[in-house]
Scaffold this motif. Structure first.
Motif, PDB file in Angstrom:
ATOM      1  N   SER A  25      37.177  83.822  37.944  1.00 46.83           N
ATOM      2  CA  SER A  25      37.599  83.213  39.202  1.00 46.83           C
ATOM      3  C   SER A  25      38.914  82.469  39.003  1.00 46.83           C
ATOM      4  CB  SER A  25      36.538  82.238  39.695  1.00 46.83           C
ATOM      5  OG  SER A  25      36.422  81.190  38.774  1.00 46.83           O
ATOM      6  N   GLY A  26      39.413  81.947  40.112  1.00 42.30           N
ATOM      7  CA  GLY A  26      40.644  81.178  40.054  1.00 42.30           C
ATOM      8  C   GLY A  26      40.498  79.931  39.207  1.00 42.30           C
ATOM      9  N   ILE A  27      39.312  79.315  39.236  1.00 45.49           N
ATOM     10  CA  ILE A  27      39.114  78.086  38.457  1.00 45.49           C
ATOM     11  C   ILE A  27      39.204  78.382  36.965  1.00 45.49           C
ATOM     12  CG2 ILE A  27      37.383  76.383  37.794  1.00 45.49           C
ATOM     13  CD1 ILE A  27      36.632  76.062  40.607  1.00 45.49           C
ATOM     14  N   ALA A  28      38.562  79.469  36.545  1.00 42.53           N
ATOM     15  CA  ALA A  28      38.627  79.834  35.130  1.00 42.53           C
ATOM     16  C   ALA A  28      40.087  80.041  34.711  1.00 42.53           C
ATOM     17  CB  ALA A  28      37.825  81.105  34.880  1.00 42.53           C
ATOM     18  N   ALA A  29      40.855  80.735  35.575  1.00 41.59           N
ATOM     19  CA  ALA A  29      42.251  80.985  35.235  1.00 41.59           C
ATOM     20  C   ALA A  29      43.034  79.692  35.153  1.00 41.59           C
ATOM     21  CB  ALA A  29      42.882  81.908  36.272  1.00 41.59           C
ATOM     22  N   SER A  30      42.755  78.753  36.101  1.00 38.18           N
ATOM     23  CA  SER A  30      43.549  77.525  36.065  1.00 38.18           C
ATOM     24  C   SER A  30      43.160  76.676  34.862  1.00 38.18           C
ATOM     25  CB  SER A  30      43.401  76.745  37.364  1.00 38.18           C
ATOM     26  OG  SER A  30      42.068  76.450  37.590  1.00 38.18           O
ATOM     27  N   LEU A  31      41.883  76.774  34.413  1.00 39.12           N
ATOM     28  CA  LEU A  31      41.505  76.070  33.182  1.00 39.12           C
ATOM     29  C   LEU A  31      42.269  76.644  31.990  1.00 39.12           C
ATOM     30  CD1 LEU A  31      37.652  75.591  33.483  1.00 39.12           C
ATOM     31  CD2 LEU A  31      39.419  73.844  33.489  1.00 39.12           C
ATOM     32  N   ALA A  32      42.366  77.973  31.946  1.00 43.20           N
ATOM     33  CA  ALA A  32      43.088  78.603  30.836  1.00 43.20           C
ATOM     34  C   ALA A  32      44.545  78.170  30.838  1.00 43.20           C
ATOM     35  CB  ALA A  32      42.975  80.119  30.927  1.00 43.20           C
ATOM     36  N   ILE A  33      45.159  78.134  32.043  1.00 40.79           N
ATOM     37  CA  ILE A  33      46.554  77.696  32.128  1.00 40.79           C
ATOM     38  C   ILE A  33      46.674  76.237  31.692  1.00 40.79           C
ATOM     39  CG2 ILE A  33      48.483  77.321  33.711  1.00 40.79           C
ATOM     40  CD1 ILE A  33      47.530  79.645  35.328  1.00 40.79           C
TER      41      ILE A  33
ATOM     42  N   THR B 112      40.928  85.914  32.486  1.00 38.16           N
ATOM     43  CA  THR B 112      39.977  85.026  33.144  1.00 38.16           C
ATOM     44  C   THR B 112      39.903  85.162  34.654  1.00 38.16           C
ATOM     45  OG1 THR B 112      41.699  83.353  33.114  1.00 38.16           O
ATOM     46  CG2 THR B 112      40.058  83.218  31.388  1.00 38.16           C
ATOM     47  N   ALA B 113      40.904  85.765  35.294  1.00 36.80           N
ATOM     48  CA  ALA B 113      40.916  85.755  36.762  1.00 36.80           C
ATOM     49  C   ALA B 113      40.382  87.037  37.364  1.00 36.80           C
ATOM     50  CB  ALA B 113      42.325  85.503  37.273  1.00 36.80           C
TER      51      ALA B 113
ATOM     52  N   ALA C 100      42.951  93.209  44.989  1.00 41.57           N
ATOM     53  CA  ALA C 100      44.101  93.643  45.776  1.00 41.57           C
ATOM     54  C   ALA C 100      44.124  92.964  47.128  1.00 41.57           C
ATOM     55  CB  ALA C 100      44.086  95.163  45.950  1.00 41.57           C
ATOM     56  N   SER C 101      43.106  92.140  47.400  1.00 46.00           N
ATOM     57  CA  SER C 101      43.079  91.510  48.721  1.00 46.00           C
ATOM     58  C   SER C 101      43.151  89.989  48.584  1.00 46.00           C
ATOM     59  CB  SER C 101      41.811  91.914  49.469  1.00 46.00           C
ATOM     60  OG  SER C 101      40.701  91.571  48.693  1.00 46.00           O
ATOM     61  N   LEU C 102      43.478  89.370  49.695  1.00 45.40           N
ATOM     62  CA  LEU C 102      43.684  87.925  49.699  1.00 45.40           C
ATOM     63  C   LEU C 102      42.367  87.199  49.475  1.00 45.40           C
ATOM     64  CD1 LEU C 102      45.635  85.584  50.237  1.00 45.40           C
ATOM     65  CD2 LEU C 102      45.068  85.781  52.647  1.00 45.40           C
ATOM     66  N   ASN C 103      42.354  86.281  48.499  1.00 51.03           N
ATOM     67  CA  ASN C 103      41.174  85.458  48.258  1.00 51.03           C
ATOM     68  C   ASN C 103      41.651  84.029  48.042  1.00 51.03           C
ATOM     69  OD1 ASN C 103      38.839  84.228  47.391  1.00 51.03           O
ATOM     70  ND2 ASN C 103      39.034  85.022  45.306  1.00 51.03           N
ATOM     71  N   ALA C 104      41.344  83.163  49.033  1.00 53.96           N
ATOM     72  CA  ALA C 104      41.866  81.802  48.952  1.00 53.96           C
ATOM     73  C   ALA C 104      40.862  80.850  48.328  1.00 53.96           C
ATOM     74  CB  ALA C 104      42.261  81.311  50.343  1.00 53.96           C
TER      75      ALA C 104
ATOM     76  N   ASN D  12      34.784  84.881  43.329  1.00 54.17           N
ATOM     77  CA  ASN D  12      35.497  86.159  43.402  1.00 54.17           C
ATOM     78  C   ASN D  12      36.820  86.143  42.614  1.00 54.17           C
ATOM     79  OD1 ASN D  12      33.478  87.085  45.059  1.00 54.17           O
ATOM     80  ND2 ASN D  12      34.550  86.411  46.906  1.00 54.17           N
ATOM     81  N   PRO D  13      37.254  87.328  42.189  1.00 52.68           N
ATOM     82  CA  PRO D  13      38.491  87.398  41.400  1.00 52.68           C
ATOM     83  C   PRO D  13      39.703  86.951  42.200  1.00 52.68           C
ATOM     84  CG  PRO D  13      37.263  89.448  41.271  1.00 52.68           C
ATOM     85  CD  PRO D  13      36.593  88.621  42.303  1.00 52.68           C
ATOM     86  N   MET D  14      40.682  86.497  41.491  1.00 54.05           N
ATOM     87  CA  MET D  14      41.957  86.071  42.079  1.00 54.05           C
ATOM     88  C   MET D  14      43.054  86.755  41.290  1.00 54.05           C
ATOM     89  SD  MET D  14      42.294  82.106  42.845  1.00 54.05           S
ATOM     90  CE  MET D  14      43.027  81.535  44.328  1.00 54.05           C
TER      91      MET D  14
END
Lengths: 385, 339
Positions: A207-215, A286-287, A291-295, A300-302
């Motif tokens: 998810s987006g949270i996992a990606a932002s943690l990695a960043i 992680t994200a 192909a579609s918008l996910n806010a 869900n994947p981001m």
């Protein structure tokens, strides 16, 4: 006497002579002609990079020969070193500017469509022209991820930098060493760490949270190190003045140290953001991909801009590659914008005020003076019977 | 009052004049403040050490199965139990070494230019240009390498392998130098091209460390060199370069650490092979980071564990390099205060 005076004329003290210029231009022209001759008539060479390399070597050789005609020993070495340093520096800066310009220019064809900014890729296939589909989902993803990452890294990073500067001891030395060693942490390892903990051990989805943690894991050491340097530059006499007035430590940090270093800290955070925004590999692990918008970053994947570029250019279709360059150009412009802001804010030394801040301080101090005058007038009024 | 004591009885005064105990009483808000910042310091320390711990924990299963063959095995087939990092570590190191060999001369030249030759007015512009280049996303360098460099540099690679092919690591198998029409695909996706791209990425980082130490060279010694009749280059060679040696080594190591961990640009350019491939101009090489990016999606549970082990190897490698780099740089800075 008079004749002697007329003989002595003013000597030139300039360090640059016309002959230097002639030998430079002459060597350049000769090198260009020689390599043109080699490439077109004599040898089976080809390729623009090879041409540059051959021209450069010929230029250095011819210039050395020209200089050695009229000078000797250390002067020849000085002149050759000067030309080599100048030309290598020029070549590298040129190459770097070229890398950026190449991306922006090739990305222009996609950026000129308005729908590139307002649509996502959910209804667009690889064969569709550029007038359909866009990278809105990646823009939203990038902004949300970096915002979440900043929410974690700014408080934690700056308070850790304050810790390194305010409390000295074995612990802070250890933290500083570790943070410095981690500034060059491979970004894929940061991604792998979050993948190992967040997704594999806690069983949470990509998810987006996992990606932002990695960043965040990747940005944290960068921000700590830059803020640490900035906080160390705060003049000690400002802090001492504050302590001398009986202020406690946290008030000194809050009212003296941090405001003095404000512009430097902002720059540190912005530079960390610029690094974090462009990282592909932590987001890749992680994200997930969509192909579609996910806010919603929690489900869900981001996708982020660099990851979108990566996925676009893996396709052989020219339209997808153009979209990739468009997204990369957009990312590059974002980084340039962050840098411009950092330079405007960070150009000031610690404690320097802008005109508006200066005016505000003056007004405050004037108000204080008026208030104190009034108060003393009141006390003298009541004091005298 | 003290003075009278001194006049009356010296011995007494010596006894009375003991060093007073100095205590700093920290009040509650300060205690809370110190607690908060100490916690954040410990939190950062914890997160950073957990990286190693968790990677090791997840990698344990794979390392258990592979044992020492993990270091010597070249293939990467975790599900058949035959996997090791020999080939990918060699590939990673080769790419990083090519990158450093190209980046260091360029970085030295740019750093010297900015600190010694550039007009004063333009210095800060160049400094922020170099800093900007260090922040350019790696995917942008990857795109440039894949779409521009790949097709333009094969001529140079062919020329080098034709005339210097007698040096073992510069030879190319499967290419015929006498045939000008032989396909150039054997020269693409090579260690050499990946190294050039990584070189451009790490050069700004190396450069900014070097520029900082060069500009700290003491002006007294610079002027001393000039006063002895030295040329500018003579001054640089005898004052600036020896003075900045620590920074040059440290900056290079820092760049090496970044080069080892580069993922996306390398992934886009190379075509992975899982044998030790020392011929840098020939197509096919591999790196740890790009292997992880390539395989994590399709990996089984055990395959993921093997990838974690590879990640752990990369992590330890960069950690050692970075520790050496930061200690060398720190030592050179502390020496910078002489003169």
């Amino acid at each position: 006497m008079a004749s002697l005076n007329s003989v002595e004329s003013r000597r030139s003290t300039a360090t640059f002579r016309l002959t230097d210029f002639y030998s430079l231009v002459g060597a350049l022209v000769a090198a260009l002609s020689l390599s043109l001759l080699l490439f077109t008539k004599i040898l089976p060479f080809s390729g623009s990079i090879g041409f540059v390399v051959v021209t450069y070597i010929a230029f250095i050789a011819i210039y050395s020969a020209l200089v050695s005609l009229e000078a000797e020993g250390p002067i020849i070495r000085d002149k050759i070193a000067t030309v080599v340093v100048h030309s290598l520096a020029f070549l590298m800066l040129l190459a770097l500017v070229f890398v950026v310009a190449y991306t922006i220019i090739r990305g222009f064809s996609a950026l000129s469509y308005l729908n590139f900014f307002t649509q996502d890729q959910s209804r667009t296939g690889p064969l569709d022209p550029l007038s359909s589909g866009g990278v809105l989902h990646a823009i939203v993803g990038t902004l949300e991820m970096i915002a979440l990452a900043l929410l974690i890294t700014i408080p934690l990073g700056i308070s850790c930098a304050v810790f390194l500067n305010e409390i000295s001891g074995r612990l802070s030395r250890l933290v500083r060493t570790i943070a410095e060693a981690m500034t060059a942490l491979p970004s894929i390892v940061a991604g792998l760490f979050i993948y190992a903990t967040f997704i594999l051990i806690f069983g949470l989805p990509k998810s987006g949270i996992a990606a932002s943690l990695a960043i965040s894991v990747m940005m944290l050491p960068i921000i700590i190190r830059a803020s640490d340097v900035v906080l160390r530059l705060v003049p000690a006499n400002l802090k001492e003045a504050s302590y001398a007035m009986g202020t406690s430590q946290w008030r000194t940090v809050w009212h003296v140290t941090l405001p003095t270093a404000r512009s430097g800290l902002t720059t540190a955070v912005i530079l960390g953001t610029a690094r974090g925004i462009g990282e592909t590999s932590p987001v890749l692990l992680t994200a997930g991909f969509t192909a579609s918008l996910n806010a919603d970053p929690s489900r869900n994947p981001m996708i982020s801009l660099p990851l979108a570029v990566f996925n676009f250019v893996k396709s052989p279709e020219p339209a997808m590659i153009a979209r990739g360059f468009g997204a990369a150009a957009l990312l590059m412009l974002l980084v340039l914008l962050l840098f411009a802001v950092a330079r405007i804010i960070g150009g000031k030394a610690p404690g320097t005020l802008s005109t508006r801040q200066q005016k505000r301080r003056e007004r405050q101090s004037h108000d204080d003076a008026v208030r104190m005058a009034k108060a003393s007038a009141v006390t003298t009024d009541t004091g005298t019977p | 009052m003290t003075t009278t004591v001194v006049e009356n009885d010296v011995d007494n005064a010596l006894v009375a004049d003991q060093a007073r105990e100095i205590t700093t009483k920290v009040d509650r808000p300060d205690l809370i403040f110190r607690g908060i910042i100490r916690t954040s310091g410990i939190a950062v320390l914890t997160v950073m050490s957990l990286i190693g711990v968790f990677l090791a924990y997840r990698a344990a299963k794979a390392l258990d199965v592979a044992g020492w063959s993990f270091v010597t095995e070249q293939a990467w087939e975790p599900d058949s139990g035959k996997f090791g990092v020999a080939a990918i570590i060699v590939g990673t190191v080769l790419i990083a070494v090519v990158a450093i060999c190209i980046a260091v001369p360029l970085a030295i030249a740019v750093a010297l230019y900015i600190s010694e030759y550039a007009p004063r007015r333009l210095q800060s512009t160049f400094v922020s240009l170099v800093d900007l280049m260090a922040a350019v996303p790696s995917i942008v360098y990857g795109l440039w390498g894949f779409f521009f460099l790949q097709s333009n540099v094969t001529g140079v690679a062919r020329w080098i392998s034709t005339y210097f092919g007698w040096i073992p690591f510069l030879s190319v198998e499967g290419a015929d130098p006498t045939d000008p029409l032989s396909p150039s695909t054997v020269y693409t996706s090579s260690t050499f091209i990946a190294g050039i791209v990584v070189a451009l990425m790490v050069a700004p980082i190396i450069c900014s460390v070097m520029r900082e130490v060069f500009s700290q060279a003491p002006s007294g010694e610079r002027e001393g060199a000039y006063a002895l009749g030295s040329t500018k280059w003579g001054m640089i060679r005898t004052v600036v370069l020896p003075f900045g040696k620590g920074g040059m080594i440290g900056g290079t190591m820092l760049g090496l650490g970044r080069a080892l961990g580069e993922t996306i640009a390398v992934y886009l350019i190379i075509s992975p092979v899982f044998i030790i491939q020392p011929r840098i101009l020939e197509s096919g090489t591999s790196s740890v980071a790009s292997l992880i990016a390539l395989r994590y999606g399709e990996a089984t549970n055990f395959g993921t564990s093997a990838l974690m082990a590879a990640g752990l190897a990369l992590f330890l490698m960069t950690l050692v390099v970075n520790f050496i780099a930061s200690s060398v740089v720190a030592r050179s800075r502390s020496g910078a205060e002489s003169g």
